[in-house]
Enzyme design. Structure first.
Site, PDB file in Angstrom:
ATOM      1  N   LYS A 187       0.827  -1.204   0.000  1.00 57.34           N
ATOM      2  CA  LYS A 187       0.000   0.000   0.000  1.00 57.34           C
ATOM      3  C   LYS A 187       0.868   1.263   0.000  1.00 57.34           C
ATOM      4  O   LYS A 187       1.738   1.415   0.863  1.00 57.34           O
ATOM      5  CB  LYS A 187      -0.896   0.003   1.249  1.00 57.34           C
ATOM      6  CG  LYS A 187      -1.905  -1.129   1.247  1.00 57.34           C
ATOM      7  CD  LYS A 187      -2.906  -0.901   0.131  1.00 57.34           C
ATOM      8  CE  LYS A 187      -4.174  -1.668   0.349  1.00 57.34           C
ATOM      9  NZ  LYS A 187      -5.097  -1.457  -0.798  1.00 57.34           N
ATOM     10  N   LYS A 223       4.182   3.569  -9.066  1.00 56.89           N
ATOM     11  CA  LYS A 223       3.113   4.357  -8.460  1.00 56.89           C
ATOM     12  C   LYS A 223       3.693   5.404  -7.488  1.00 56.89           C
ATOM     13  O   LYS A 223       3.299   6.571  -7.509  1.00 56.89           O
ATOM     14  CB  LYS A 223       2.174   3.402  -7.724  1.00 56.89           C
ATOM     15  CG  LYS A 223       0.883   4.029  -7.296  1.00 56.89           C
ATOM     16  CD  LYS A 223      -0.121   2.955  -6.931  1.00 56.89           C
ATOM     17  CE  LYS A 223      -1.367   3.585  -6.347  1.00 56.89           C
ATOM     18  NZ  LYS A 223      -2.280   2.567  -5.815  1.00 56.89           N
ATOM     19  N   CYS A 376      30.996  -3.781  33.195  1.00 55.65           N
ATOM     20  CA  CYS A 376      30.624  -2.643  34.045  1.00 55.65           C
ATOM     21  C   CYS A 376      29.921  -3.113  35.327  1.00 55.65           C
ATOM     22  O   CYS A 376      30.585  -3.608  36.224  1.00 55.65           O
ATOM     23  CB  CYS A 376      29.800  -1.646  33.256  1.00 55.65           C
ATOM     24  SG  CYS A 376      29.995   0.018  33.912  1.00 55.65           S
ATOM     25  N   HIS A 503      33.283  -0.589  28.784  1.00 54.46           N
ATOM     26  CA  HIS A 503      32.277  -1.195  27.896  1.00 54.46           C
ATOM     27  C   HIS A 503      32.891  -1.582  26.550  1.00 54.46           C
ATOM     28  O   HIS A 503      32.871  -0.769  25.613  1.00 54.46           O
ATOM     29  CB  HIS A 503      31.147  -0.195  27.644  1.00 54.46           C
ATOM     30  CG  HIS A 503      30.291   0.038  28.838  1.00 54.46           C
ATOM     31  ND1 HIS A 503      29.139  -0.670  29.064  1.00 54.46           N
ATOM     32  CD2 HIS A 503      30.426   0.901  29.876  1.00 54.46           C
ATOM     33  CE1 HIS A 503      28.588  -0.249  30.192  1.00 54.46           C
ATOM     34  NE2 HIS A 503      29.344   0.697  30.707  1.00 54.46           N
ATOM     35  N   GLU A 505      31.684  -3.396  24.311  1.00 52.25           N
ATOM     36  CA  GLU A 505      30.673  -3.530  23.245  1.00 52.25           C
ATOM     37  C   GLU A 505      30.584  -2.284  22.370  1.00 52.25           C
ATOM     38  O   GLU A 505      30.168  -2.357  21.217  1.00 52.25           O
ATOM     39  CB  GLU A 505      29.306  -3.876  23.842  1.00 52.25           C
ATOM     40  CG  GLU A 505      28.561  -2.787  24.594  1.00 52.25           C
ATOM     41  CD  GLU A 505      29.006  -2.589  26.043  1.00 52.25           C
ATOM     42  OE1 GLU A 505      30.094  -3.080  26.413  1.00 52.25           O
ATOM     43  OE2 GLU A 505      28.289  -1.913  26.813  1.00 52.25           O
TER      44      GLU A 505
HETATM   45  N1  GLN Z   1      25.859   1.196  38.102  1.00 50.54           N
HETATM   46  C1  GLN Z   1      27.271   1.028  37.982  1.00 50.54           C
HETATM   47  C2  GLN Z   1      28.014   2.337  38.171  1.00 50.54           C
HETATM   48  O1  GLN Z   1      27.422   3.400  38.012  1.00 50.54           O
HETATM   49  C3  GLN Z   1      27.622   0.408  36.663  1.00 50.54           C
HETATM   50  C4  GLN Z   1      27.274   1.276  35.492  1.00 50.54           C
HETATM   51  C5  GLN Z   1      27.161   0.519  34.211  1.00 50.54           C
HETATM   52  O2  GLN Z   1      27.030  -0.695  34.211  1.00 50.54           O
HETATM   53  N2  GLN Z   1      27.173   1.207  33.105  1.00 50.54           N
HETATM   54  O3  GLN Z   1      29.176   2.348  38.436  1.00 50.54           O
END
Ligand code: GLN
Length: 530
Positions: A187, A223, A376, A503, A505
């Site tokens: 559509k 279209k 973390c 982190h 990731e």
């Molecule tokens: N809550 C934890 C801190 O502030 C870990 C933070 C997190 O996992 N990003 O240190």
């Protein structure tokens, strides 16, 4: 400087961020230097204080900016490191305008949305674009055309199109083509309406990207072209993909790169997507399969953990392995949930809710020799678990979870004690981590110094470091000023048990998986009969 503006129609969540990232990758693969700016029409200054349940994960840049998950997509697709000024929000723009007004910069004038707010928006866009040194800046406009809060931004774009000249700007409009009815008809009406809305503002799109479950049928493209006033080859199909990383190739097949080059009068250059295609080939045609658990607190909205999923896809592709994630809600944790997985990840998080389940998961992984990656909050809880069940401190905790913790093995960073405001005040962004030679971390990274991104307020209490290490929890990564960054169990005690305060990731890329995720998956595979 050339601009590509990406707008969205019909509804949100169409994958405008993936469209933007894919366009970026296609241009980059033609040897063009690109950068990306994201406009978010909300009043928050950044995404740092937003609940992941509403908005998905908060993505952290090298410079410590806390932004929404689109920035993760931009960095992964384009393999670039962006800075916080590439995110323009209503909050940031108004804050600047009001500060100027208070300073007296507009003395005598009535301060208005047009021209003062729109001027500020244009200034923010062009300053960042020019500073980046890119040839093409792609500007993604968050929100949907027709939203009240998007209006000043669309108006600013209209003005920029006029000022810069149409030959230096392209507008890509992303819309939804629903499939309805007994014969599954695609559509086009919602698309027609949203383009009409855009044209009423004074913006004629050059290219229409139609999101649909299936590729757009030829007559549907015709279209849309007719009703939306674009050539048929400028109607691009964006069918649902198994992996978002396929989208650039869908676009490439339909000639989107050539179209944009032509539109922006850029020299046609050869295409190099070799590494991307190789990565996708591995990701789409795995030879093995493995299931890992992720024990978190926002598992109902997996976008809250998007970068974890992506990091596992990257590492999985390198190992030609399909990674299934078993999402476990920490509050509902029970050890039997880990019986059928090859490894467990405890991700970042905040607050008391779910901490107990995460601690149980860590204990299970440690005692049953299940590969473990803690990140973390997952790192901090691994320290708590170790203090409790190995060193025998039954009431050990983080003061974030229990202010009366005794001992407080995880405690506020000293510089956090006086912090009151919540926005942008954690320990944020990239900083160096020194790796102990001969450790598991060293084996994984193959380097003695790395740079990793942070987002936390708490840390391992330095008073307990010696005792924890004597008990067998080795801190193999430290910041230059002596903070604990990585904890690991000696290899002889466990096949793979490592956790980081930072982190990883956020730094994983399709063609460059992060060493911690890669090492974790290898350990999971070593455990599972292949
Ligand atoms: N809550 C934890 C801190 O502030 C870990 C933070 C997190 O996992 N990003 O240190």
């Amino acid at each position: 400087m050339k601009y590509v503006f990406v707008t969205g129609g019909v509804l949100s969540g169409l994958g405008k961020g993936i469209t933007t990232s894919s366009i970026g990758l296609l241009l980059k693969s033609r040897g063009i230097k690109v950068t990306v700016i994201k406009i978010d029409p909300y009043l928050n200054c950044d995404a740092g204080t937003m609940n992941p349940y509403q908005h998905g994960e908060v993505f952290v840049l090298d410079d410590g900016s806390e932004l929404d998950l689109d920035f993760g997509n931009y960095e992964r697709f384009l393999d670039i490191n962006l800075t916080g000024d590439h995110n323009i929000t209503t909050g940031k723009v108004y804050l600047k305008v009001i500060e100027r007004e208070r300073r007296g910069d507009y003395l005598g004038q009535t301060v208005q949305i047009i021209p003062h707010v729109t001027d500020e928006i244009k200034r923010s866009i062009t300053t960042v674009a020019e500073r980046s040194g890119a040839e093409v800046t792609i500007v993604e406009l968050g929100g949907t055309v027709g939203d009240i809060e998007s209006m000043p931004f669309l108006e600013a774009v209209r003005q920029l199109l006029l000022e810069r000249g149409r030959e230096d700007c392209a507008v890509v409009h992303t819309t939804l083509i629903p499939i309805l009815g007994p014969v599954g008809e695609q559509k086009t009406k919602p698309t027609q309406h949203s383009v009409r809305e855009l044209r009423a503002i004074g913006i004629q799109p050059d290219i229409i990207v139609g999101r649909s479950e299936e590729p757009l049928k030829e007559h549907i493209k015709e279209k849309i072209a007719l009703f939306c006033n674009v050539p048929k080859r400028a109607v691009i199909s964006a069918p649902t993909a198994r992996l978002a990383y396929q989208v650039p190739l869908f676009f490439a097949e339909q000639g989107l790169a050539e179209l944009l080059l032509e539109r922006l009068s850029l020299e046609p250059r050869g295409e190099d997507l070799t590494a991307w295609r190789a990565f996708l080939d591995h990701a789409l045609h795995p030879q093995r399969e493995v299931t890992v658990a992720l024990v978190g607190k926002y598992t109902e909205l997996t976008d809250s953990y998007l970068s974890y999923t992506e990091a596992l896809i990257h590492a999985g592709a390198e190992l030609r392995t399909a990674v299934n994630i078993k999402w476990i809600e920490a509050e509902d944790f029970s050890p039997d949930l880990l019986e059928d997985v090859a490894g467990v990840i405890v991700p970042g998080g905040f607050g008391e809710r779910g901490a107990k389940g995460k601690l149980q998961a860590i204990r299970f992984a440690r005692e049953r020799r299940l590969p473990f990656l803690g990140i973390c909050f997952g790192f901090q809880l691994a320290v708590v678990e170790f203090a409790r069940n190995v060193l025998g401190y039954k009431r050990a905790n983080s003061t974030e979870v229990d202010p009366q913790a005794n001992p407080a093995v995880i405690d506020l960073l000293p510089e956090q004690r006086t912090v009151q405001e919540k926005g942008g005040t954690m320990r944020l962004g990239a900083s160096p981590v020194l790796i102990t030679p001969g450790s598991l971390a060293h084996k994984l990274y193959g380097q003695e110094e790395v740079s990793e991104r942070h987002r936390h307020r708490y840390e391992v209490n330095p008073e307990f470091v010696q005792e924890l290490e004597a008990g067998g929890l080795r801190f193999s990564g430290r910041s230059p000023d002596g903070r604990m960054e990585i904890g690991e169990l000696a290899v002889a005690d466990h096949p793979f048990f490592i956790a980081s305060q930072f982190h990883p990731e956020f730094k994983s890329r399709p063609t460059r998986p992060h060493p911690l995720f890669l090492g974790f998956l290898k350990a999971c595979l070593a455990r599972e009969p292949s």
